[in-house]
Enzyme design. Structure first.
Site, short mmCIF file in Angstrom:
data_model
loop_
_atom_site.label_atom_id
_atom_site.label_comp_id
_atom_site.label_asym_id
_atom_site.label_seq_id
_atom_site.Cartn_x
_atom_site.Cartn_y
_atom_site.Cartn_z
N GLY A 46 -32.11 -15.40 1.28
CA GLY A 46 -32.45 -15.73 -0.11
C GLY A 46 -32.66 -14.54 -1.03
N GLU A 103 -38.96 -10.85 -1.39
CA GLU A 103 -38.74 -12.24 -0.96
C GLU A 103 -38.26 -13.04 -2.17
OE1 GLU A 103 -37.97 -14.32 1.10
OE2 GLU A 103 -39.68 -15.22 2.13
N ASP A 104 -37.47 -14.06 -1.92
CA ASP A 104 -36.95 -14.87 -3.04
C ASP A 104 -38.03 -15.73 -3.68
OD1 ASP A 104 -37.16 -16.53 -0.81
OD2 ASP A 104 -35.14 -17.36 -0.96
N ASP A 107 -43.89 -20.25 -1.56
CA ASP A 107 -44.16 -21.67 -1.75
C ASP A 107 -45.52 -21.95 -1.10
OD1 ASP A 107 -43.91 -24.40 -1.99
OD2 ASP A 107 -42.23 -24.61 -0.63
N GLY A 109 -46.74 -20.17 1.26
CA GLY A 109 -47.28 -18.85 1.59
C GLY A 109 -47.21 -18.54 3.08
N THR A 111 -44.62 -18.18 5.17
CA THR A 111 -43.61 -17.19 5.55
C THR A 111 -44.09 -15.78 5.21
OG1 THR A 111 -41.93 -18.82 5.02
CG2 THR A 111 -41.18 -16.55 5.29
N ARG A 169 -25.99 -20.36 -3.70
CA ARG A 169 -26.62 -19.04 -3.77
C ARG A 169 -25.95 -18.16 -4.83
NH1 ARG A 169 -29.98 -18.38 0.67
NH2 ARG A 169 -29.27 -19.29 2.63
P1 5GP Z 1 -43.21 -20.79 2.25
O1 5GP Z 1 -43.32 -20.31 3.67
O2 5GP Z 1 -43.93 -19.94 1.26
O3 5GP Z 1 -43.60 -22.25 2.15
O4 5GP Z 1 -41.69 -20.81 1.90
C1 5GP Z 1 -40.95 -19.70 1.67
C2 5GP Z 1 -39.51 -20.00 1.93
O5 5GP Z 1 -39.21 -21.37 1.67
C3 5GP Z 1 -38.58 -19.22 1.03
O6 5GP Z 1 -38.25 -17.99 1.58
C4 5GP Z 1 -37.40 -20.15 0.90
O7 5GP Z 1 -36.52 -19.91 1.97
C5 5GP Z 1 -37.97 -21.52 1.06
N1 5GP Z 1 -38.17 -22.23 -0.21
C6 5GP Z 1 -39.34 -22.66 -0.73
N2 5GP Z 1 -39.15 -23.29 -1.90
C7 5GP Z 1 -37.82 -23.24 -2.12
C8 5GP Z 1 -37.00 -23.72 -3.21
O8 5GP Z 1 -37.43 -24.32 -4.20
N3 5GP Z 1 -35.66 -23.47 -3.07
C9 5GP Z 1 -35.12 -22.83 -2.01
N4 5GP Z 1 -33.80 -22.65 -2.00
N5 5GP Z 1 -35.87 -22.37 -0.99
C10 5GP Z 1 -37.21 -22.57 -1.05
#
Ligand code: 5GP
Length: 180
Positions: A46, A103-104, A107, A109, A111, A169
């Site tokens: 991402g 990081e892209d 969400d 947190g 990851t 992407r």
């Molecule tokens: P977390 O662990 O913070 O919940 O999620 C982080 C990862 O979830 C990001 O690196 C991404 O891969 C994925 N992610 C979370 N929200 C989105 C979104 O709205 N779109 C996409 N494409 N990926 C997301």
């Protein structure tokens, strides 16, 4: 699963991204020791496009190195599983280095907090985090983000490196993903 989804309207335009990425790079550079080394670690897939734009706005006086890691947390689903594992590790050690994780999106947190924990066990001299997008209201685990591009609402987004089932992407703007 992406066949059930369609690309929706633009949430953040190419121009807005471009301006914000430039100012993030300037801030990161000014927070880094002049003439210093900076290891920029992009989280695949991402963050690849974000990192390549961000790095190209960093001044030549900084000794910038680039490496990548891949972490699996979402698979092909739009729901967070909470499970994260390293799919591809860095090419070298980070002990004593000034490291910036790119990081892209953050969400829940999970990851980023997992990644920070792993990186800290490797004893960098300094560890900073930079995310393009932050869905702050979805946070389950508190994470220190040093540089953030945009706070966004709780919607699934794609484009500018972010995918939906492997697609979209390549789009230059950030779009909302809609049910088809
Ligand atoms: P977390 O662990 O913070 O919940 O999620 C982080 C990862 O979830 C990001 O690196 C991404 O891969 C994925 N992610 C979370 N929200 C989105 C979104 O709205 N779109 C996409 N494409 N990926 C997301």
């Amino acid at each position: 699963m992406s066949s059930n989804y369609k690309i929706g309207g633009i949430l953040i335009s190419e121009r807005e991204i471009c301006e914000r990425v430039r100012s993030l790079a300037e801030r990161i550079a000014s927070d880094t020791a002049p003439g210093g080394d900076l290891l920029v670690v992009g989280i695949l897939n991402g963050a690849a496009i974000f990192l390549s734009d961000l790095a190209r706005h960093m001044p030549p006086e900084l000794d910038v190195r680039i490496d990548f890691m891949a972490i699996s947390s979402y698979g092909d689903s739009t729901q967070s599983s909470g499970a994260v594992r390293i799919v591809k590790d860095l090419g070298g050690g980070i002990e004593g280095k000034d490291v910036l994780i790119v990081e892209d999106i953050i969400d829940t947190g999970l990851t980023l907090s997992y990644l920070i924990d792993i990186m800290l066990t490797r004893k960098p001299a300094r560890l900073r985090t930079c995310v393009l997008l932050d869905k702050h209201e979805r946070r389950e685990r508190p994470v220190e983000v040093d540089y953030c591009g945009f706070q966004i609402p709780d919607a699934f987004v794609a484009g500018y490196g972010l995918d939906c089932g492997g697609k979209w992407r390549h789009l230059p703007a950030i779009h909302v993903v809609e049910l088809g």
